[in-house]
Design a protein around this motif. Structure first.
Motif, short mmCIF file in Angstrom:
data_model
loop_
_atom_site.label_atom_id
_atom_site.label_comp_id
_atom_site.label_asym_id
_atom_site.label_seq_id
_atom_site.Cartn_x
_atom_site.Cartn_y
_atom_site.Cartn_z
N HIS A 1 1.59 8.94 4.04
CA HIS A 1 1.53 8.27 2.70
C HIS A 1 0.24 8.77 1.44
CE1 HIS A 1 5.94 7.37 2.32
NE2 HIS A 1 6.39 6.76 3.46
N ALA A 2 -0.79 8.18 2.74
CA ALA A 2 -2.43 9.30 2.16
C ALA A 2 -2.10 10.06 2.03
CB ALA A 2 -2.79 8.39 3.12
N SER A 3 -1.61 11.24 2.98
CA SER A 3 -2.02 11.92 3.55
C SER A 3 -1.20 13.02 1.93
CB SER A 3 -1.47 12.78 4.83
OG SER A 3 -1.42 14.48 4.85
N GLN B 1 0.85 -1.25 -0.10
CA GLN B 1 0.26 -0.14 -0.32
C GLN B 1 1.01 1.45 0.07
OE1 GLN B 1 -2.93 -0.21 2.90
NE2 GLN B 1 -4.59 -0.82 1.76
N VAL B 2 2.37 1.37 0.79
CA VAL B 2 2.54 2.34 0.74
C VAL B 2 3.30 3.14 -0.50
CG1 VAL B 2 5.20 3.58 1.39
CG2 VAL B 2 3.20 2.38 3.59
N GLN C 1 -10.69 7.02 -1.36
CA GLN C 1 -9.96 6.17 -0.46
C GLN C 1 -8.77 6.74 0.24
OE1 GLN C 1 -10.87 6.47 -3.67
NE2 GLN C 1 -11.46 4.72 -4.89
N LEU C 2 -8.25 7.48 -0.74
CA LEU C 2 -6.94 8.58 0.58
C LEU C 2 -7.85 8.94 1.29
CD1 LEU C 2 -5.42 10.44 -2.53
CD2 LEU C 2 -4.52 7.88 -1.15
N ALA C 3 -9.06 9.19 1.62
CA ALA C 3 -9.68 9.91 2.44
C ALA C 3 -9.90 9.00 4.16
CB ALA C 3 -11.61 10.56 2.25
N THR C 4 -10.53 7.77 3.32
CA THR C 4 -10.51 6.42 4.26
C THR C 4 -9.22 5.93 4.54
OG1 THR C 4 -11.97 5.63 2.77
CG2 THR C 4 -11.11 3.92 3.97
N LEU C 5 -8.13 6.09 3.91
CA LEU C 5 -6.72 5.30 4.45
C LEU C 5 -6.72 6.20 5.27
CD1 LEU C 5 -5.21 3.97 0.94
CD2 LEU C 5 -6.43 2.39 2.99
N ALA C 6 -6.48 7.50 5.26
CA ALA C 6 -5.71 9.01 6.54
C ALA C 6 -6.40 8.35 7.57
CB ALA C 6 -6.77 10.09 5.82
N GLU D 1 0.78 3.74 10.85
CA GLU D 1 0.99 5.16 10.87
C GLU D 1 1.94 5.65 9.71
OE1 GLU D 1 4.79 8.31 12.73
OE2 GLU D 1 4.65 5.81 13.68
N HIS D 2 2.39 4.69 8.40
CA HIS D 2 3.67 4.59 7.38
C HIS D 2 2.18 4.79 6.41
CE1 HIS D 2 6.59 2.85 9.54
NE2 HIS D 2 7.14 4.21 8.73
#
Length: 379
Positions: free
Chosen positions: A367-369, A326-327, A352-357, A362-363
Motif C-alpha cells: 500500500h505504500a507503493s 498504517q494500511v 515516509q513512503l520510501a521508508t515504508l516501501a 507485506e501489506h
C-alpha cells in the motif's frame, strides 16, 4: 460369613435372634423407609439426579418461590457453560423458561435470566433453539428495560445471537435493526458501543443495511463519534464504515459533516479508535464528494503526522492493530491523491513512503507503493 470375619478379628459373634414381625415392621417404619429423616428447608434448591436433573431445574426457574428462582438461575449459569449439560437443559425446555423469567417483576431475576440467555447464545445449539423459540422478541423487551444490567445482557445476547447468517437474518426479520437504532440514539454512553456492535453485525445482511439506511443510521451514528466513551467512539467509526458501503451513503456522510469528527479521532489516545477512524475515512474517500470534502478539511495535514507517529510506534514493537492502522492511512492517502490539490499536498509524505516501501509487513509495503504511485502519477 459374619461368623468367619468376627472369628478372624477375634470378636465374639452370634447371630441375631428373631424379634418377631411386629418388631421388624416397627424398625422399617422408624428408620428404613423414612423418605427424608432430615427435611430440607423450603427455600433449599434440592436437585434431582440423572435424567430428572435438568427438567427439575428448568421447572424451578419459573416456579412460585422467588428464592428458588434466584438459586435455580444461579445454578443454570454454571451449567450452561458445559456443552453436555447445556444440551440437557435445552432439551428440558430451558429457553422458554428463561423467557418467562426474563419478564419477572424482580429485577435481579430478570438480569440473571437475560445473562443466561446471553450465555446460551454463545453456543451454536443454543442460538438455533433461541431462533426457533423467537428469543428476538423477548430480547427486544430486555434491551429497553429500566435496569442497565438487564439492557447490557440483552444487547450482549443480541450480539451473540447475530453470529452467523441465520442469526443475523433472524435479527433483521424480527425488527432488530430498527430497535438497535433507537438504542444507539437513546442508550447511555457506556452501552452505546455494544448496541453499535450489534447494529454493525445486522448491517452485514443486505436487508439489514437497507433498513439501517432507511432508518437514518447516519444521522444517529455520526454524533456518537464525539462520545466521551472510548468504546462508543471506536464502534461508531466502525459502524459508519459498515453503513457507507454504497456511494450514495458516502456522499451523504460528507454532507452531514461526518468527516470532521473522523479526522479528529485520528489524534485519539487509543490506537483502536485511531484505527477505526482511519478505516471509516478509507471507506468514505472512495467517493469523489468525500475526496473534495477531505481536501477542504485539510485532511492531508492530519494524515501525515499520524503516519509518522505510527512509524515511531512501530520502532517500539509492531502489532496487527498498528499494521492495520498504517494500511488504512496509506489507502486514504492513495484515494485523496486522485484529487489534484490532494496529490500536490501529499508530495510531502514521499520520504515516509520510501521508508515504508522496505517495511517488514507485506501489506504495508504494497500500500505504500500504491500511495507513492498515486502521488507521483502525472495526469
Amino acid at each position: 460369613m459374619h461368623a468367619v470375619c468376627r472369628k478372624r478379628q477375634g470378636i465374639e459373634w452370634s447371630p441375631a435372634e428373631p424379634q418377631g414381625i411386629d418388631q421388624n415392621m416397627q424398625h422399617l417404619v422408624d428408620v428404613a423407609v423414612r423418605p427424608n429423616p432430615a427435611p430440607a428447608p423450603e427455600d433449599a434448591l434440592t436437585l434431582a439426579y440423572g435424567a430428572g436433573s435438568a427438567p427439575k431445574l428448568v421447572s424451578q426457574i419459573s416456579g412460585m418461590s422467588l428464592i428458588l428462582r434466584k438459586k435455580s438461575l444461579a445454578e443454570t449459569l454454571k451449567m450452561v457453560r458445559v456443552p453436555k449439560e447445556l444440551a440437557e437443559l435445552l432439551h428440558a425446555g430451558l429457553v422458554p423458561a428463561l423467557h418467562v423469567a426474563a419478564s419477572d417483576d424482580e429485577g435481579e431475576v430478570r438480569e440473571a435470566a437475560t445473562l443466561a440467555l446471553s450465555e446460551v447464545a454463545r453456543h451454536h445449539s443454543g442460538r438455533e433453539r433461541m431462533l426457533e423459540q423467537d428469543s428476538v422478541a423477548v430480547l427486544s423487551t430486555q434491551v429497553c428495560d429500566r435496569l442497565a444490567g438487564v439492557r447490557s445482557h440483552g444487547l450482549r445476547a443480541m450480539l451473540e445471537l447475530g453470529k452467523g447468517p441465520a442469526g443475523v437474518a433472524g435479527l433483521v426479520e424480527g425488527g432488530g435493526v430498527e430497535l438497535l437504532l433507537r438504542r444507539v440514539a437513546e442508550e447511555e454512553p457506556q452501552l452505546q458501543g455494544m448496541a453499535l456492535m450489534a447494529l454493525t453485525q445486522a448491517m452485514s445482511h443486505h436487508k439489514g443495511l437497507e433498513k439501517a439506511v432507511e432508518g437514518g443510521a447516519l444521522e444517529i451514528i455520526i454524533p456518537v463519534l464525539s462520545s466521551d466513551d472510548v468504546v462508543g467512539r471506536e464502534k461508531a467509526a466502525l459502524s459508519l464504515a459498515a453503513c457507507t458501503v454504497n456511494l450514495k451513503e458516502k456522499s451523504k456522510a460528507a454532507f452531514l459533516n461526518g468527516m470532521m469528527p473522523l479526522l479528529q479521532l485520528l489524534q485519539d489516545e487509543e490506537l483502536a479508535v485511531r484505527k477505526a477512524a482511519a478505516q471509516a475515512l478509507m471507506s468514505l474517500t472512495v467517493s469523489n464528494d468525500c475526496k473534495v470534502a477531505a481536501v477542504e478539511l485539510k485532511a492531508v495535514k492530519e494524515l501525515i503526522p499520524v503516519l509518522e507517529q505510527s512509524m515511531k510506534l512501530k520502532l517500539q514493537g509492531t502489532s496487527p492493530l498498528l499494521t492495520a492502522f498504517q494500511v488504512n492511512v496509506l489507502q486514504c492517502m492513495a484515494q485523496i491523491a486522485e484529487h489534484p490539490i490532494g496529490r500536490k499536498q501529499l508530495k510531502a509524505v514521499l520520504p515516509q513512503l520510501a521508508t515504508l516501501a522496505d517495511d517488514a509487513d507485506e501489506h504495508v509495503r504494497r500500500h505504500a507503493s500504491i500511495a507513492n504511485d498515486a502521488i507521483t502519477r502525472m495526469p
